[in-house]
Scaffold this motif. Structure first.
Motif, mmCIF file in Angstrom:
data_model
loop_
_atom_site.group_PDB
_atom_site.id
_atom_site.type_symbol
_atom_site.label_atom_id
_atom_site.label_comp_id
_atom_site.label_asym_id
_atom_site.label_seq_id
_atom_site.Cartn_x
_atom_site.Cartn_y
_atom_site.Cartn_z
ATOM 1 N N ARG A 87 0.940 -1.219 0.157
ATOM 2 C CA ARG A 87 -0.083 0.047 -0.042
ATOM 3 C C ARG A 87 0.814 1.190 -0.062
ATOM 4 O O ARG A 87 0.484 2.352 -0.583
ATOM 5 C CB ARG A 87 -0.854 0.131 1.212
ATOM 6 N N LYS A 88 1.965 1.144 0.856
ATOM 7 C CA LYS A 88 2.867 2.459 0.909
ATOM 8 C C LYS A 88 3.426 2.699 -0.717
ATOM 9 O O LYS A 88 3.445 3.929 -1.050
ATOM 10 C CB LYS A 88 4.166 1.854 1.866
ATOM 11 N N LEU A 89 4.024 1.597 -1.202
ATOM 12 C CA LEU A 89 4.363 1.871 -2.551
ATOM 13 C C LEU A 89 3.600 2.316 -3.458
ATOM 14 O O LEU A 89 3.898 2.915 -4.525
ATOM 15 C CB LEU A 89 5.337 0.499 -2.956
ATOM 16 N N ALA A 90 2.552 1.629 -3.550
ATOM 17 C CA ALA A 90 1.428 1.850 -4.507
ATOM 18 C C ALA A 90 0.808 3.450 -4.452
ATOM 19 O O ALA A 90 0.604 4.018 -5.421
ATOM 20 C CB ALA A 90 0.056 0.898 -4.321
ATOM 21 N N ARG A 91 0.847 3.949 -3.363
ATOM 22 C CA ARG A 91 0.498 5.367 -3.001
ATOM 23 C C ARG A 91 1.622 6.175 -3.806
ATOM 24 O O ARG A 91 1.053 7.230 -4.119
ATOM 25 C CB ARG A 91 0.331 5.786 -1.602
ATOM 26 N N LYS A 92 2.800 5.741 -3.702
ATOM 27 C CA LYS A 92 3.770 6.481 -4.262
ATOM 28 C C LYS A 92 3.901 6.471 -5.916
ATOM 29 O O LYS A 92 4.194 7.566 -6.477
ATOM 30 C CB LYS A 92 5.223 6.134 -3.883
ATOM 31 N N TYR A 93 3.685 5.237 -6.153
ATOM 32 C CA TYR A 93 3.788 5.005 -7.831
ATOM 33 C C TYR A 93 2.779 4.650 -8.607
ATOM 34 O O TYR A 93 2.731 4.446 -9.699
ATOM 35 C CB TYR A 93 4.895 3.731 -7.917
ATOM 36 N N HIS A 94 1.378 4.597 -7.930
ATOM 37 C CA HIS A 94 0.431 4.388 -8.899
ATOM 38 C C HIS A 94 0.198 5.684 -10.022
ATOM 39 O O HIS A 94 0.349 6.763 -9.643
ATOM 40 C CB HIS A 94 -1.084 4.544 -7.986
ATOM 41 N N PRO A 95 0.173 5.158 -11.228
ATOM 42 C CA PRO A 95 0.308 6.076 -12.384
ATOM 43 C C PRO A 95 -0.958 7.246 -12.197
ATOM 44 O O PRO A 95 -0.752 8.158 -12.672
ATOM 45 C CB PRO A 95 -0.077 5.193 -13.537
ATOM 46 N N ASP A 96 -1.996 6.868 -11.611
ATOM 47 C CA ASP A 96 -3.088 7.920 -11.425
ATOM 48 C C ASP A 96 -2.723 9.140 -10.625
ATOM 49 O O ASP A 96 -3.369 10.188 -10.735
ATOM 50 C CB ASP A 96 -4.319 7.306 -10.973
ATOM 51 N N VAL A 97 -1.746 8.863 -9.849
ATOM 52 C CA VAL A 97 -1.293 9.767 -8.549
ATOM 53 C C VAL A 97 0.089 10.315 -8.772
ATOM 54 O O VAL A 97 0.309 11.427 -8.223
ATOM 55 C CB VAL A 97 -1.906 9.553 -7.362
ATOM 56 N N SER A 98 0.843 9.378 -9.117
ATOM 57 C CA SER A 98 2.383 9.515 -9.084
ATOM 58 C C SER A 98 2.747 10.546 -10.141
ATOM 59 O O SER A 98 2.193 10.458 -11.220
ATOM 60 C CB SER A 98 3.244 8.106 -9.105
ATOM 61 N N LYS A 99 4.024 11.051 -9.661
ATOM 62 C CA LYS A 99 4.793 12.129 -10.618
ATOM 63 C C LYS A 99 6.111 11.830 -10.927
ATOM 64 O O LYS A 99 6.736 12.151 -11.639
ATOM 65 C CB LYS A 99 4.797 13.453 -10.083
#
Length: 342
Positions: free
Chosen positions: A26-38
């Motif tokens: 979950r921690k990595l998904a919050r960082k790298y999910h294409p919908d939110v990550s820069k």
């Protein structure tokens, strides 16, 4: 094919429990999910994270991966050992599936994942909730490796299966059980043996027997165990369906002059005639001496003896004299038949 270190991808230790895997994902998904990550590599990293989570959050896949991955490192050239997953007992239908990721699909995953895990069923996901009606238990699947001789004669094999599950501590543990399995004569690689009632326990809808299945008197509702048969590797034999190919070494004079020699086959020794002028790679067919007829009426296969011409070593003075005589007196140039040869 490169080895994937799924623990390294999720930045976790191999000893962590299921809760730590979920937290790391979950921690990595919050960082790298294409919908939110820069992050510029967000899409690639998210695919890697999803793939790692698909294995490590699945009890059965994680147990198999841990057994497979011991001693390997990320990025190194990797080739899985033959039948590396034999002896693992998996639940479900054995047709593939994935565990708990929120983005991507199996075909987004690496060749490593596809080669190793795409045919495994999903792991135990906490069990089914019981209702007042009867519920049939899940079927189990496992791969079993037998010798070629077992299918020629039929046999009874004692096998040990490991069934991964999530322990009380959140760690993966393997429950082992030993079964005596009758191997039917004529079974071929890829076929299955069904052991009725040896899958997950069923539930008859009553309140008697907290474990369901055998304890509640509902063994007829238990799932079945399907054992997929594979043959152990043998340098002397290859198997193609019901046909068997065996290498048969011959001497230069046997190949050139022909003759009758003794050959060892899975069903015993036989006398075979070598035609004069035989060559390496030439096959002699022994009809109906392959894998025997199966229980479902499958006809027997054939046995092919593939000739392998071997030269005696020139390791004595007399042997060297013979080779020197051949070189002088035999007008033979093997390179004439090769385009651009001598």
């Amino acid at each position: 094919m490169e080895f994937k270190d799924y623990y390294k991808i999720l930045n976790i230790d191999k000893s962590v429990d299921a809760a730590a895997i979920k937290k790391a994902y979950r921690k990595l998904a919050r960082k790298y999910h294409p919908d939110v990550s820069k992050e510029p590599d967000a899409l690639v990293r998210m695919k890697e994270i999803n793939e790692a989570n698909a294995i490590l959050s699945d009890v059965e896949k994680r147990a198999a991966y841990d057994a497979l991955g011991s001693g390997n490192h990320a990025g190194q050239n990797f080739r899985p050992p033959p039948d590396w997953d034999a002896g693992f007992e998996f639940t479900g239908n054995g047709t593939g599936g994935r565990a708990g990721n929120s983005a991507g699909t199996d075909h987004d995953f690496s060749d490593f994942f596809a080669s190793m895990f795409s045919q495994m069923s999903q792991g135990r996901a906490g069990g089914q909730a019981r209702s007042a009606r009867a519920v049939r238990g899940e079927d189990h699947h496992a791969k079993v490796v037998i010798n070629l001789a077992d299918t020629y004669e039929g046999s009874t094999k004692t096998i040990t299966l490991r069934a991964p599950r999530l322990g009380d501590s959140g760690q993966v543990v393997n429950d082992e059980r030993t079964l005596a399995v009758k191997i039917p004569k004529g079974i071929k690689a890829g076929q299955q043996i069904r052991l009725a009632g040896q899958g997950s326990a069923g539930y008859d809808g009553s309140d008697g027997g907290k474990d369901g299945g055998k304890d509640s008197g509902s063994s007829s509702l238990n799932g079945d165990l399907y054992l997929e048969i594979q043959f152990s590797e043998d340098a002397s034999y290859r198997v193609d369906g019901r046909d068997v190919i065996r290498l048969l070494p011959v001497t230069p004079w046997e190949a050139a002059l022909g003759g009758e020699i003794e050959a060892t086959t899975p069903s015993g020794t036989v006398q075979v005639k070598i035609p004069p002028g035989s060559k390496t790679g030439q096959k002699l067919r022994l009809k109906a001496r392959g894998i025997p007829a199966g229980a479902q009426g499958d006809p027997p296969g054939d046995l092919y003896l593939e000739l392998l011409l071997l030269l005696p070593p020139a390791n004595t003075e007399r042997a060297r004299e013979i080779y020197e005589t051949m070189a002088r007196e035999m007008a033979f140039n093997p390179r004439i038949a090769i385009p651009g040869g001598a």
